[in-house]
Design an enzyme around this catalytic site. Structure first.
Site, short mmCIF file in Angstrom:
data_model
loop_
_atom_site.label_atom_id
_atom_site.label_comp_id
_atom_site.label_asym_id
_atom_site.label_seq_id
_atom_site.Cartn_x
_atom_site.Cartn_y
_atom_site.Cartn_z
N TYR A 67 -1.33 -10.69 -1.70
CA TYR A 67 -2.73 -10.59 -1.28
C TYR A 67 -3.52 -11.86 -1.61
O TYR A 67 -4.74 -11.81 -1.77
CB TYR A 67 -3.41 -9.38 -1.92
CG TYR A 67 -3.03 -8.05 -1.31
CD1 TYR A 67 -2.06 -7.97 -0.30
CD2 TYR A 67 -3.62 -6.87 -1.73
CE1 TYR A 67 -1.70 -6.75 0.24
CE2 TYR A 67 -3.28 -5.65 -1.19
CZ TYR A 67 -2.31 -5.59 -0.20
OH TYR A 67 -1.96 -4.38 0.34
N LYS A 123 10.87 -6.31 -6.82
CA LYS A 123 11.89 -6.48 -5.78
C LYS A 123 12.55 -7.85 -6.00
O LYS A 123 12.68 -8.66 -5.08
CB LYS A 123 11.21 -6.37 -4.40
CG LYS A 123 12.17 -6.17 -3.24
CD LYS A 123 12.73 -4.77 -3.15
CE LYS A 123 13.81 -4.72 -2.08
NZ LYS A 123 14.49 -3.43 -1.98
N ASP A 155 11.80 0.27 -4.38
CA ASP A 155 12.18 1.37 -3.46
C ASP A 155 12.74 2.56 -4.24
O ASP A 155 12.34 3.71 -4.03
CB ASP A 155 13.13 0.90 -2.35
CG ASP A 155 14.06 -0.22 -2.77
OD1 ASP A 155 13.94 -0.71 -3.90
OD2 ASP A 155 14.92 -0.60 -1.96
N ASP A 190 -1.10 -1.73 -4.69
CA ASP A 190 -1.91 -1.09 -3.66
C ASP A 190 -1.17 0.12 -3.07
O ASP A 190 -1.69 1.23 -3.00
CB ASP A 190 -2.21 -2.13 -2.56
CG ASP A 190 -3.31 -1.68 -1.62
OD1 ASP A 190 -3.88 -0.59 -1.84
OD2 ASP A 190 -3.59 -2.40 -0.65
#
Ligand code: NAD
Length: 338
Positions: A126, A173, A207, A231
């Site tokens: 972001y 990740k 995930d 978020d």
């Protein structure tokens, strides 16, 4: 009793409805506040400002150091940078803290959920740095810097220690984004090993982490992650405890703090008087604790727990199975606080 000056940003969509309700509840709790009301979002443009985040609003938050903010809409495709991204970057509100808890009387799949999401708020995906390389090919830059990753990790461990929390789980990740998420992870590990070895520490690929969250959220305590993941995971976690109407938040920096719910401006229900003000009321409770107004904060918490527990449908909003609206919930809260 100390009088506080607080910047109040009603925002857009359901923002004015939930900020009005929250202001009433906070005032009924007995604290003494001077509200400085200023615009942001589509609302600012409608009032004639040329920016979705007027300088006057930023300057007031810098001066008074605390703001209570309704959700805002950033007009899409009109060249404006997101209000929230601008605000968090300009005021260096680097830590978003979002407690996600089961509430009395709010029936969901799970009981005893009690987690806190700590989200890095100033960089990551972001950062707002996007480029068109050639027509038809664009890039969006994910930024990770060692100072920002270290700062948020240290904040999370310090928060966990002060709040007597046992465990921090980092969502990442790094198996794919080896450099950016790798750096985030390395900074968190370093703070754990060198400064807070007494807190349990674990890492999960995001995930798999999301699957574990929806299987059994009670296994989690403090969740630490970069901006974009924070978020997404915030909304996912809201769904585990009753929805966006019941999850508060704060954006904390060294110089200022802005308190706001996780939810957005909800254009689908705006102006109908049915938005749940509780998430912003709970954000107001976080604000009162930040101001060391614990007695007022405790009173509001006891009042909303009581209204929820009593389960009178006419007082509750529809997202919680009620038949009431924003005002009926606020009225019930104010009556308890009298
Ligand atoms: P949203 O959070 O506004 O709404 C998602 C869903 O949750 C909608 O069905 C809505 O009706 C419901 N909901 C949200 N808050 C609720 C409440 N208090 N009571 C009852 N139901 C509630 O998300 P969205 O629709 O994806 O976004 C709408 C706008 O909000 C967009 O312009 C987005 O950019 C903006 N937004 C702003 C903020 C912020 O200012 N902090 C945060 C998220 C989204």
């Amino acid at each position: 009793m100390a009088k506080h000056t607080i910047v109040l940003i009603p925002g857009d969509g359901i923002g004015p409805e939930v900020t009005t309700a929250t202001r009433r509840v906070i005032e009924a709790s007995g604290v003494s506040i001077d509200w400085v009301e200023l615009p942001a979002g589509a609302n600012a443009i409608a009032q004639g400002f040329d920016n979705v985040l007027p300088e006057r609003t930023v300057a007031a938050i810098k001066a008074h150091r605390v703001a209570l903010k309704g959700p805002v809409t950033t007009p899409v495709g009109k060249g404006f940078k997101s209000v929230n991204v601008q605000l968090r970057q300009r005021l260096n509100l680097y830590a978003a803290i979002r407690p996600v808890r089961s509430l009395p009387g709010v029936k969901t799949r799970f009981e005893n959920v009690d987690m806190v999401i700590v989200r890095e708020n100033t960089e990551g995906l972001y950062s707002g740095i996007e480029n068109e390389i050639v027509p038809g090919v664009v890039t969006s830059l994910k930024v990770a810097s060692e100072p920002a990753c270290t700062r948020i990790a240290r904040y999370a461990f310090r928060y966990a220690t002060r709040r007597h929390r046992k465990k921090i789980t980092v969502f990442h990740k790094a198996n794919i984004m080896k450099l950016s998420d790798g750096l985030f992870l390395n900074c968190a590990r370093k703070i754990f090993e060198e400064e807070y070895p007494n807190i349990d520490y674990e890492e999960t690929i995001i995930d798999a982490g999301c699957m574990k969250l929806v299987q059994d959220p009670t296994k989690f305590d403090v969740l630490l992650m970069e901006n974009f993941y924070g978020d997404l995971v915030s909304d996912l976690c809201a769904g585990l405890v009753g929805g966006l109407g019941v999850v508060p938040g704060s954006n904390i920096g060294e110089e200022a703090a802005v308190f706001e719910a996780v939810h957005g401006s909800a254009p689908d229900i705006a102006g109908k008087g049915i938005a749940n003000p509780l998430a912003l009321i709970m954000s107001g409770v976080m604000m009162l604790r930040h101001l060391h107004e614990d007695t007022a904060a405790d009173r509001i918490k006891i009042a909303y727990n009581a209204v929820l527990e009593e389960g009178d449908k006419s007082k509750l909003t529809r997202d919680l199975g009620g038949t009431g609206g924003t005002d009926s919930f606020a009225d019930a809260m104010v009556a308890k606080l009298k």
